[in-house]
Each structure stands twice: as structure tokens, then as C-alpha cells.
Write a protein that holds these residues in place. Structure first.
Motif, PDB file in Angstrom:
ATOM      1  N   CYS A   5       0.802  -1.153  -0.005  1.00  0.00           N
ATOM      2  CA  CYS A   5      -0.059  -0.023   0.108  1.00  0.00           C
ATOM      3  C   CYS A   5       0.991   1.303   0.078  1.00  0.00           C
ATOM      4  O   CYS A   5       0.679   2.224  -0.782  1.00  0.00           O
ATOM      5  CB  CYS A   5      -0.922   0.030   1.164  1.00  0.00           C
ATOM      6  SG  CYS A   5      -2.494  -1.235   0.875  1.00  0.00           S
ATOM      7  N   PHE A   9       0.392   4.093  -3.043  1.00  0.00           N
ATOM      8  CA  PHE A   9      -0.243   5.177  -2.655  1.00  0.00           C
ATOM      9  C   PHE A   9       0.553   6.440  -2.263  1.00  0.00           C
ATOM     10  O   PHE A   9       0.043   7.594  -2.382  1.00  0.00           O
ATOM     11  CB  PHE A   9      -1.191   5.179  -1.766  1.00  0.00           C
ATOM     12  CG  PHE A   9      -2.404   4.252  -2.046  1.00  0.00           C
ATOM     13  CD1 PHE A   9      -3.418   4.547  -3.071  1.00  0.00           C
ATOM     14  CD2 PHE A   9      -2.537   3.010  -1.337  1.00  0.00           C
ATOM     15  CE1 PHE A   9      -4.394   3.707  -3.223  1.00  0.00           C
ATOM     16  CE2 PHE A   9      -3.611   2.128  -1.650  1.00  0.00           C
ATOM     17  CZ  PHE A   9      -4.500   2.384  -2.594  1.00  0.00           C
ATOM     18  N   GLN A  52      -5.908  12.356  -0.816  1.00  0.00           N
ATOM     19  CA  GLN A  52      -7.044  11.533  -1.645  1.00  0.00           C
ATOM     20  C   GLN A  52      -7.229  10.055  -0.902  1.00  0.00           C
ATOM     21  O   GLN A  52      -6.221   9.655  -0.345  1.00  0.00           O
ATOM     22  CB  GLN A  52      -6.848  11.502  -3.122  1.00  0.00           C
ATOM     23  CG  GLN A  52      -5.468  10.691  -3.345  1.00  0.00           C
ATOM     24  CD  GLN A  52      -5.112  11.006  -4.926  1.00  0.00           C
ATOM     25  OE1 GLN A  52      -5.522  11.817  -5.557  1.00  0.00           O
ATOM     26  NE2 GLN A  52      -4.152  10.229  -5.422  1.00  0.00           N
ATOM     27  N   ALA A  53      -8.117   9.423  -1.485  1.00  0.00           N
ATOM     28  CA  ALA A  53      -8.474   8.029  -0.854  1.00  0.00           C
ATOM     29  C   ALA A  53      -7.406   7.325  -1.244  1.00  0.00           C
ATOM     30  O   ALA A  53      -6.710   7.424  -2.510  1.00  0.00           O
ATOM     31  CB  ALA A  53      -9.777   7.664  -1.144  1.00  0.00           C
ATOM     32  N   PRO A  54      -7.022   6.378  -0.404  1.00  0.00           N
ATOM     33  CA  PRO A  54      -7.458   6.062   0.856  1.00  0.00           C
ATOM     34  C   PRO A  54      -6.701   6.874   2.062  1.00  0.00           C
ATOM     35  O   PRO A  54      -6.989   6.767   3.378  1.00  0.00           O
ATOM     36  CB  PRO A  54      -7.237   4.433   1.206  1.00  0.00           C
ATOM     37  CG  PRO A  54      -5.915   4.422   0.411  1.00  0.00           C
ATOM     38  CD  PRO A  54      -6.074   5.311  -0.731  1.00  0.00           C
ATOM     39  N   LEU A  55      -5.546   7.474   1.678  1.00  0.00           N
ATOM     40  CA  LEU A  55      -4.714   8.332   2.667  1.00  0.00           C
ATOM     41  C   LEU A  55      -5.654   9.193   3.526  1.00  0.00           C
ATOM     42  O   LEU A  55      -5.151   9.518   4.580  1.00  0.00           O
ATOM     43  CB  LEU A  55      -3.583   8.816   2.011  1.00  0.00           C
ATOM     44  CG  LEU A  55      -2.608   7.878   1.031  1.00  0.00           C
ATOM     45  CD1 LEU A  55      -1.373   8.568   0.768  1.00  0.00           C
ATOM     46  CD2 LEU A  55      -2.168   6.672   2.247  1.00  0.00           C
ATOM     47  N   ASP A  56      -6.488  10.038   2.949  1.00  0.00           N
ATOM     48  CA  ASP A  56      -7.409  10.763   3.270  1.00  0.00           C
ATOM     49  C   ASP A  56      -7.851  10.332   4.874  1.00  0.00           C
ATOM     50  O   ASP A  56      -7.869  11.109   5.843  1.00  0.00           O
ATOM     51  CB  ASP A  56      -8.299  11.533   2.465  1.00  0.00           C
ATOM     52  CG  ASP A  56      -9.292  10.531   1.897  1.00  0.00           C
ATOM     53  OD1 ASP A  56      -9.005   9.270   2.007  1.00  0.00           O
ATOM     54  OD2 ASP A  56     -10.512  10.981   1.516  1.00  0.00           O
ATOM     55  N   GLN A  57      -8.401   9.022   4.703  1.00  0.00           N
ATOM     56  CA  GLN A  57      -8.962   8.459   5.881  1.00  0.00           C
ATOM     57  C   GLN A  57      -7.989   8.420   7.022  1.00  0.00           C
ATOM     58  O   GLN A  57      -8.231   8.409   8.214  1.00  0.00           O
ATOM     59  CB  GLN A  57      -9.552   7.028   5.233  1.00  0.00           C
ATOM     60  CG  GLN A  57     -10.626   7.078   4.431  1.00  0.00           C
ATOM     61  CD  GLN A  57     -11.929   8.134   4.934  1.00  0.00           C
ATOM     62  OE1 GLN A  57     -12.357   7.976   5.990  1.00  0.00           O
ATOM     63  NE2 GLN A  57     -12.002   8.888   4.197  1.00  0.00           N
ATOM     64  N   LEU A  58      -6.824   7.992   6.852  1.00  0.00           N
ATOM     65  CA  LEU A  58      -5.718   7.999   7.638  1.00  0.00           C
ATOM     66  C   LEU A  58      -5.517   9.461   8.299  1.00  0.00           C
ATOM     67  O   LEU A  58      -5.080   9.238   9.402  1.00  0.00           O
ATOM     68  CB  LEU A  58      -4.214   7.522   7.024  1.00  0.00           C
ATOM     69  CG  LEU A  58      -4.425   6.033   6.405  1.00  0.00           C
ATOM     70  CD1 LEU A  58      -2.886   5.682   6.147  1.00  0.00           C
ATOM     71  CD2 LEU A  58      -4.908   5.075   7.512  1.00  0.00           C
ATOM     72  N   GLN A  61      -8.331   9.919  10.665  1.00  0.00           N
ATOM     73  CA  GLN A  61      -7.990   8.880  12.064  1.00  0.00           C
ATOM     74  C   GLN A  61      -6.992   9.466  12.744  1.00  0.00           C
ATOM     75  O   GLN A  61      -7.212   9.550  14.219  1.00  0.00           O
ATOM     76  CB  GLN A  61      -7.516   7.421  11.368  1.00  0.00           C
ATOM     77  CG  GLN A  61      -8.723   6.465  10.964  1.00  0.00           C
ATOM     78  CD  GLN A  61      -7.823   5.309  10.413  1.00  0.00           C
ATOM     79  OE1 GLN A  61      -7.127   4.905  10.930  1.00  0.00           O
ATOM     80  NE2 GLN A  61      -8.527   4.813   9.170  1.00  0.00           N
TER      81      GLN A  61
END
Length: 211
Positions: A5, A9, A52-58, A61
């Protein structure tokens, strides 16, 4: 974050050296038209990844979920971006973007400081968390219209009176988790420049691509 990943990313991207917005391969290390026109107060920005997704979710968090274990990984991504920039001169001191008093109490930590601590160790640069002061709470930039973000953050920062000796004539590095419009980092950079800083560089985990 697993190695596949990370490789998928977090990839090197040609960017404007001043604002870190993506540019074409032929324009790598050339300032973009926006920076040539507006001339922001900061001199350079190094970003580890796109917001951007999926790093934005990290990022969410870490910031809102208290997932502090992510901060060292963010710092390592930024470190790799810095070390991968040919000829980049490291700053004399690192300063995380300060939070307002109310938001700091609500959150319990400053995510920029959590990233700055391991980044300072990686790069061997002194970290001074109280170099800048955020006198009051402004509205979150994410909830402000793009054309109002500059006025929302105007006057929010000052340099600590006992820290001027660490600023005058120095290269100051600002650390944040995400850079979106650049108004927050631009305002803070302008404050440091008015206090005598010779150069200001931004170090951010993620850069929001222009819309």
C-alpha cells in the motif's frame, strides 16, 4: 501501513517547488503559474503524498480519531520526500502549526506536533513547538469557503517574544498534516518573515490536489 500500500499510494510526483501542487513532468522543479503570480510568503513546500482516498482516511483517523500511532509513519513519508529532493537545504529549526486553545483542549493533542516530533529526529533538526503562538480560535479552514480562507486566518499567529533569536536570519521549517489552500501556512510564513526569518519551508504529509 503495509509495504504494497505504501508503494501504491505514496509515489514521487512532479510538483511545484514552492506550493507542492502537481505539475507536468516537463515542469518539475519549476514554480507553477499560481506561485509566479501570487508569490506566497513561504519559499518551498515538500509533500509526501496526495490528500485523496485512501490516505485521507488515515489523516482523519489521526486528527479526529486519536490514532497517534500513524504520526511516525506520516513523518517517515515526509522524511523520504525531503531526502529525495536534490540539493534541498534543511531548515535550522522545525515548528508545528499551532492549534487554537479551544481546539487543542477538545482534541487533546496537536497532530502537527505529533508528526513534527519524529520528523525532527529523522532529520536531526531542533524542534521548537512554541516558536509560534496561535492567539485565538478561528473557524476550521475546511468549513470556510475557499475565497474566505485568507481572511479567516489573517492575524491568527504571532512569534513568541522569547523566540525571536531562533527566527532572525534563520531557515524555519513549518510542519502540518495537510496543506489544502495554503492560506494557513502562508499566513504563518508571513509572520516569520516579518520577524526576520530568511527562509520558510513547509513540510506536510499530504497536499490536496487543485480542483
Amino acid at each position: 501501513v503495509c509495504a504494497p500500500c505504501h508503494a501504491q499510494f505514496v509515489t514521487p510526483t512532479p510538483r511545484c517547488p514552492r506550493c507542492a501542487n502537481p505539475v507536468g513532468a516537463l515542469d518539475a522543479r519549476r514554480e507553477c503559474a499560481a506561485c509566479l503570480t501570487l508569490r506566497p510568503a513561504f519559499d518551498a513546500t515538500l509533500a509526501g503524498a496526495h490528500y485523496q482516498a485512501p490516505l485521507d482516511q488515515l489523516v482523519l483517523q489521526l486528527k479526529f480519531g486519536g490514532a497517534l500511532a500513524l504520526a511516525p509513519w506520516f513523518a517517515a513519508v515526509v522524511r523520504d520526500s525531503v531526502l529525495g529532493e536534490p540539493g534541498f537545504v534543511l531548515p535550522d529549526v522545525l515548528c508545528p502549526v499551532p492549534l487554537g486553545p479551544r481546539r487543542l483542549v477538545e482534541r487533546g493533542f496537536n497532530q502537527a506536533l505529533e508528526v513534527a516530533r519524529p520528523l525532527a529526529r529523522h532529520l536531526g533538526i531542533p524542534l521548537r513547538p512554541r516558536l509560534a503562538i496561535r492567539a485565538g480560535d478561528t473557524r476550521a479552514q475546511s468549513g470556510v469557503a475557499p475565497d474566505q480562507r485568507g481572511s479567516n486566518i489573517a492575524g491568527a499567529f504571532s512569534v513568541a517574544p522569547d523566540a525571536l533569536a531562533f527566527v532572525r536570519g534563520k531557515h524555519v521549517g513549518l510542519v502540518d498534516d495537510v496543506m489544502t489552500s495554503g492560506h494557513t501556512l502562508g499566513e504563518l510564513a508571513a509572520v516569520f518573515k516579518r520577524s526576520g526569518a530568511a527562509r520558510v519551508s513547509n513540510f506536510v504529509f499530504a497536499r490536496t490536489p487543485p480542483r
